[in-house]
Write an enzyme that holds these catalytic residues in place. Structure first.
Site, PDB file in Angstrom:
ATOM      1  N   HIS A 138      54.486  37.528  21.703  1.00  0.00           N
ATOM      2  CA  HIS A 138      53.835  37.270  22.993  1.00  0.00           C
ATOM      3  C   HIS A 138      54.553  36.443  23.971  1.00  0.00           C
ATOM      4  CE1 HIS A 138      51.289  37.289  26.319  1.00  0.00           C
ATOM      5  NE2 HIS A 138      50.867  36.210  25.899  1.00  0.00           N
ATOM      6  N   GLU A 145      43.735  43.065  30.779  1.00  0.00           N
ATOM      7  CA  GLU A 145      42.958  42.186  30.852  1.00  0.00           C
ATOM      8  C   GLU A 145      42.606  42.001  32.730  1.00  0.00           C
ATOM      9  OE1 GLU A 145      45.148  38.676  28.994  1.00  0.00           O
ATOM     10  OE2 GLU A 145      43.937  37.813  30.452  1.00  0.00           O
ATOM     11  N   CYS A 186      45.576  39.132  26.021  1.00  0.00           N
ATOM     12  CA  CYS A 186      47.030  39.695  25.895  1.00  0.00           C
ATOM     13  C   CYS A 186      47.230  40.518  24.622  1.00  0.00           C
ATOM     14  CB  CYS A 186      48.058  38.569  25.797  1.00  0.00           C
ATOM     15  SG  CYS A 186      47.983  37.602  27.512  1.00  0.00           S
TER      16      CYS A 186
END
Ligand code: CAA
Length: 386
Positions: free
Chosen positions: A233, A79, A111
């Site tokens: 994450h 990103e 992400c």
């Protein structure tokens, strides 16, 4: 046929900032970062190191000449793209001397992008079992000086070689996703840094996790008892811990078992910071290289989250001999990074490539990293490998 992760590599930029120094400079209690966010350092990239150089460095660390001859797809999830049109994967394909008859693309969804890349790689190998796919997650996370997200910045890349009969982890066919149109973290084309609704983003992270996990349980019949560890994450380590606590609910025994593994899975994330698309895979690497209790046959549950938002829950199972594909002294390597003062970090943060009227870089500093941006020539980025 088993398909999954055959090799995994990592690269961080050459600089690091101690968050205790940052706290001091921002007049914040250092425990807010160390205990409140569970973070201790963040990686900082100079202008000569970007998602291309970091991605190439992570992949070069794992690829053999045979791999380069077999790879027919290169996928970069990011990103923090360096070009609105050309994929970073095209630059990396060339820098690594991968055979020419390959597809090279970039995937974007905050992400989450590299996780989508992993699924695409798996489908490709199912169709062409002799090929190999290089999936790279590469990002530089910059929120802004003195912003709420500043202590959660970071930079780095994880590269994974996906193949049939992998030597690290078989990816199971149990993926479930959720898409939710929300504005928790985004970056309009005209903005250098993301806009973020911090508290809302943390709530959405957790709500997407619990609702998707409920759906995962319904779809697969699996439960947390089926997993030896969980990788999430990791925008900052405390967020992952809160996610784990949320899905374990009142099951204290499972929470305590998975929390032990979780702490092994954040060893690298705590000293690198958020690397957006790569954070979940850096957590996997950390788990594999720091856990003394994991063994072949154990399954790991994954929660990938990309703001905006798309998330995915899936799992993988460790293969006999997986530890032979890992590195033993990675933490020592990370300790070799140059520690910056806050003033040096701030100078690097605002550094920009100065261009003359023809689009040529003026005074781009030399960088002896394995891969570095060497020149901008008429607006074209030119990379060098050592
Ligand atoms: N000692 C110990 N702990 C302390 C402390 C001290 N002196 N001072 C504060 N803390 C604790 C707080 O209690 C809090 O912990 P809990 O959440 O467990 O209560 C923690 O430190 C953080 O404190 P605040 O919530 O007050 O911190 P903040 O308001 O400054 O910012 C944040 C927190 C909103 C997450 C901010 O860091 C941010 O905006 N980050 C970027 C967005 C982000 O990472 N979102 C995550 C979900 S979205 C995602 O995952 C995608 C992505 O990668 C961006």
């Amino acid at each position: 046929m088993n398909i999954g992760i055959d090799k995994i590599g990592f690269a961080a930029p050459s600089y690091v900032l101690d968050l205790a120094d940052l706290a001091l400079a921002r007049q914040i209690d250092p425990n807010k970062f160390k205990i409140g966010l569970l973070q201790s350092e963040m990686a900082v990239a100079p202008i000569t190191q970007d998602i291309v150089t970091l991605g190439a460095q992570a992949a070069a660390a794992i690829l053999s000449e045979d791999d380069k001859a077999a790879i027919d797809m290169v996928i970069v999830g990011t990103e923090s793209s360096i070009d609105q049109s050309k994929a970073a994967a095209v630059f990396i394909h060339q820098l690594l001397d991968i055979q020419p008859f390959a597809r090279s693309i970039e995937i974007k969804e905050a992400c989450y992008g590299a996780t989508a890349g992993l699924s695409l790689a798996k489908s490709h190998i199912a169709q062409f079992p002799n090929s190999k796919v290089l999936v790279i997650a590469s990002d530089i996370a910059k929120y802004g000086i003195a912003s709420g997200g500043e202590p959660t910045q970071g930079a780095g890349a994880v590269a994974m070689l996906v193949s049939a009969e992998p030597r690290i982890m078989v990816l199971n066919n149990d993926n479930v996703c959720q898409t939710r149109d929300i504005m928790d973290f985004w970056r309009p084309n005209y903005d250098k840094y993301p806009r973020v609704d911090g508290k809302f983003s943390t709530e959405q992270y957790t709500d997407c996790l619990t609702t998707t996990f409920d759906y995962y349980v319904k779809q697969t019949g699996k439960s947390l008892a089926d997993f030896a560890a969980m990788c999430l994450h990791i925008p900052f380590s405390k967020q992952g811990l809160k996610g784990l606590q949320a899905i374990c609910q009142n099951d204290e025994k499972t929470l305590s078992r998975l929390t032990e593994r979780f702490h092994e899975a954040i060893v690298y994330n705590q000293v690198v910071g958020n690397i957006y698309t790569g954070s979940i895979f850096l957590s996997l690497l950390s788990l594999l290289e720091n856990s003394q209790t994991l063994k072949a046959g154990d399954s790991v549950l994954f929660y990938s989250y990309g703001s905006g938002a798309v998330c995915e829950i899936f799992s993988g199972t460790l293969v006999e001999g997986y530890h032979k594909q890992l590195v033993e002294n990675r933490l020592d390597q990370l300790k070799e990074r140059k520690r910056l003062s806050v003033a040096e970090y701030e100078a690097i943060f605002f550094e920009e490539i100065a261009l003359d009227e023809a689009g040529n870089a003026i005074d781009l500093p030399a960088d002896d990293c394995p891969f570095a941006l060497q020149q901008v020539d008429q607006h074209k980025r030119i990379y060098r490998k050592n």
